[in-house]
Design a protein around this motif. Sequence first.
Motif, PDB file in Angstrom:
ATOM      1  N   GLU A  70      47.131  53.876  58.991  1.00  0.00           N
ATOM      2  CA  GLU A  70      48.182  54.877  58.786  1.00  0.00           C
ATOM      3  C   GLU A  70      48.024  55.597  57.448  1.00  0.00           C
ATOM      4  N   GLN A  71      47.314  54.968  56.514  1.00  0.00           N
ATOM      5  CA  GLN A  71      47.107  55.598  55.206  1.00  0.00           C
ATOM      6  C   GLN A  71      46.122  56.764  55.272  1.00  0.00           C
ATOM      7  N   LEU A  72      45.256  56.770  56.273  1.00  0.00           N
ATOM      8  CA  LEU A  72      44.149  57.715  56.308  1.00  0.00           C
ATOM      9  C   LEU A  72      44.591  59.143  56.609  1.00  0.00           C
ATOM     10  N   GLU A  73      45.852  59.333  56.898  1.00  0.00           N
ATOM     11  CA  GLU A  73      46.386  60.690  57.021  1.00  0.00           C
ATOM     12  C   GLU A  73      46.447  61.355  55.641  1.00  0.00           C
ATOM     13  N   PHE A  74      46.514  60.521  54.585  1.00  0.00           N
ATOM     14  CA  PHE A  74      46.703  61.033  53.230  1.00  0.00           C
ATOM     15  C   PHE A  74      45.529  60.734  52.298  1.00  0.00           C
ATOM     16  N   VAL A  75      44.796  59.662  52.558  1.00  0.00           N
ATOM     17  CA  VAL A  75      43.676  59.263  51.712  1.00  0.00           C
ATOM     18  C   VAL A  75      42.488  58.891  52.596  1.00  0.00           C
ATOM     19  N   SER A  76      41.331  58.723  51.951  1.00  0.00           N
ATOM     20  CA  SER A  76      40.118  58.366  52.685  1.00  0.00           C
ATOM     21  C   SER A  76      39.671  56.953  52.304  1.00  0.00           C
ATOM     22  N   PRO A  77      38.908  56.291  53.180  1.00  0.00           N
ATOM     23  CA  PRO A  77      38.352  54.994  52.795  1.00  0.00           C
ATOM     24  C   PRO A  77      37.514  55.140  51.522  1.00  0.00           C
ATOM     25  N   TRP A  78      37.496  54.095  50.724  1.00  0.00           N
ATOM     26  CA  TRP A  78      36.761  54.145  49.461  1.00  0.00           C
ATOM     27  C   TRP A  78      36.237  52.757  49.136  1.00  0.00           C
ATOM     28  N   GLN A  79      34.954  52.699  48.713  1.00  0.00           N
ATOM     29  CA  GLN A  79      34.353  51.429  48.346  1.00  0.00           C
ATOM     30  C   GLN A  79      34.032  51.401  46.854  1.00  0.00           C
ATOM     31  N   PRO A  80      34.759  50.615  46.057  1.00  0.00           N
ATOM     32  CA  PRO A  80      34.385  50.439  44.651  1.00  0.00           C
ATOM     33  C   PRO A  80      33.015  49.775  44.565  1.00  0.00           C
ATOM     34  N   LYS A  81      32.310  49.982  43.453  1.00  0.00           N
ATOM     35  CA  LYS A  81      30.970  49.427  43.320  1.00  0.00           C
ATOM     36  C   LYS A  81      31.000  47.962  42.909  1.00  0.00           C
ATOM     37  N   ARG A  82      31.973  47.577  42.049  1.00  0.00           N
ATOM     38  CA  ARG A  82      31.999  46.177  41.607  1.00  0.00           C
ATOM     39  C   ARG A  82      33.403  45.764  41.187  1.00  0.00           C
ATOM     40  N   LEU A  83      33.631  44.454  41.288  1.00  0.00           N
ATOM     41  CA  LEU A  83      34.880  43.820  40.872  1.00  0.00           C
ATOM     42  C   LEU A  83      34.541  42.753  39.841  1.00  0.00           C
ATOM     43  N   LEU A  84      35.233  42.774  38.704  1.00  0.00           N
ATOM     44  CA  LEU A  84      34.983  41.798  37.647  1.00  0.00           C
ATOM     45  C   LEU A  84      36.293  41.175  37.197  1.00  0.00           C
ATOM     46  N   TRP A  85      36.161  40.015  36.582  1.00  0.00           N
ATOM     47  CA  TRP A  85      37.312  39.331  35.983  1.00  0.00           C
ATOM     48  C   TRP A  85      37.168  39.371  34.467  1.00  0.00           C
ATOM     49  N   ASN A  86      38.229  39.823  33.803  1.00  0.00           N
ATOM     50  CA  ASN A  86      38.285  39.821  32.337  1.00  0.00           C
ATOM     51  C   ASN A  86      38.592  38.390  31.888  1.00  0.00           C
ATOM     52  N   THR A  87      37.521  37.604  31.707  1.00  0.00           N
ATOM     53  CA  THR A  87      37.662  36.175  31.483  1.00  0.00           C
ATOM     54  C   THR A  87      38.230  35.846  30.108  1.00  0.00           C
ATOM     55  N   TRP A  88      38.690  34.610  29.998  1.00  0.00           N
ATOM     56  CA  TRP A  88      39.079  34.097  28.692  1.00  0.00           C
ATOM     57  C   TRP A  88      37.820  34.030  27.829  1.00  0.00           C
ATOM     58  N   ARG A  89      37.988  33.911  26.529  1.00  0.00           N
ATOM     59  CA  ARG A  89      36.824  33.886  25.642  1.00  0.00           C
ATOM     60  C   ARG A  89      35.880  32.753  26.048  1.00  0.00           C
ATOM     61  N   PRO A  90      34.643  33.074  26.422  1.00  0.00           N
ATOM     62  CA  PRO A  90      33.731  32.037  26.926  1.00  0.00           C
ATOM     63  C   PRO A  90      33.147  31.199  25.795  1.00  0.00           C
ATOM     64  N   HIS A  91      32.592  30.080  26.195  1.00  0.00           N
ATOM     65  CA  HIS A  91      31.849  29.252  25.237  1.00  0.00           C
ATOM     66  C   HIS A  91      30.643  30.041  24.741  1.00  0.00           C
ATOM     67  N   HIS A  92      30.249  29.803  23.512  1.00  0.00           N
ATOM     68  CA  HIS A  92      29.164  30.570  22.899  1.00  0.00           C
ATOM     69  C   HIS A  92      27.918  30.600  23.782  1.00  0.00           C
ATOM     70  N   ASP A  93      27.619  29.524  24.453  1.00  0.00           N
ATOM     71  CA  ASP A  93      26.411  29.444  25.273  1.00  0.00           C
ATOM     72  C   ASP A  93      26.511  30.297  26.530  1.00  0.00           C
ATOM     73  N   ASP A  94      27.733  30.716  26.886  1.00  0.00           N
ATOM     74  CA  ASP A  94      27.929  31.466  28.125  1.00  0.00           C
ATOM     75  C   ASP A  94      28.015  32.970  27.902  1.00  0.00           C
TER      76      ASP A  94
END
Length: 269
Positions: A70-94
């Motif tokens: 029902e949304q496609l009357e107003f918008v078009s399908p769209w595929q983002p290229k990537r999804l990421l998580w803004n992680t907590w501060r990682p360990h230095h080795d990571d």
Amino acid sequence: KTPEESLQIWDKNQVLADVVWAIRRFQPDVIVTRFPGPEKGGGGHGHHTASFMLAREAFDLSNDPNAFPEQLEFVSPWQPKRLLWNTWRPHHDDTEQVINVDTGEFNPVLGRSYGEIASLARSQHRCQAFGAALIRGTRFEYMVHEKGDQAEGDLFDEISTSWDRIKGGAEVGRYLQEAFENFNIMQPQKSVPTLLKAYQAMEGKTDYWYQVKREELKWAIAYCSGMWFEAISDVPIRAIGDSVTLTAQVLKRLDIPVKLTSVTFQNIG
């Protein structure tokens, strides 16, 4: 307390449709979530974790025409290229396994770093009595890959952010680059002829970004022209159906030819 409880109270299908709509409407290339999924310990609160789960599911559904058709009357399908998580501060080795983003970068046009802007925004979160001291200098945030094509060194790896990605956009890009390079902050009106060429080059184009940028460009032209628009009512309060007298004032404050052709008031019941 749990993401399942949150999604039951919210009505998961309804809020998932909202997330899919937002992706289709704004067409992002990169999506960053603030909180992790349950397999990584969750986000501390049920609704925090649920926000990640919804983003992950919507990432796949936003390009599926069978999802919320029902949304496609107003918008078009769209595929983002990537999804990421803004992680907590990682360990230095990571740290080498994530994408580093310096949110302390200084913007000379705005006169503030992005960290300062973020601190000012956070201090407006008054319902929880939040306040944040202004952050200046280098400050890294770390992004972990979750879905889509993996970035190697930059969030926008293999993503064109120029006008060349849009059909017929190269001409618009040239005009806007010319206006940018020749912009004079003391005489902004000198950029108007070039901006008008860019505006005219967008006419008749139906791509989503033409619609968005054409509207923004109208305001850029008005600002560079030194225009001022104001409408004042003769009464402070009115009810729907009442009459009201409006006085419109239009000022041209810089040396550039402007012709007033009409005055229109929108959204008046």
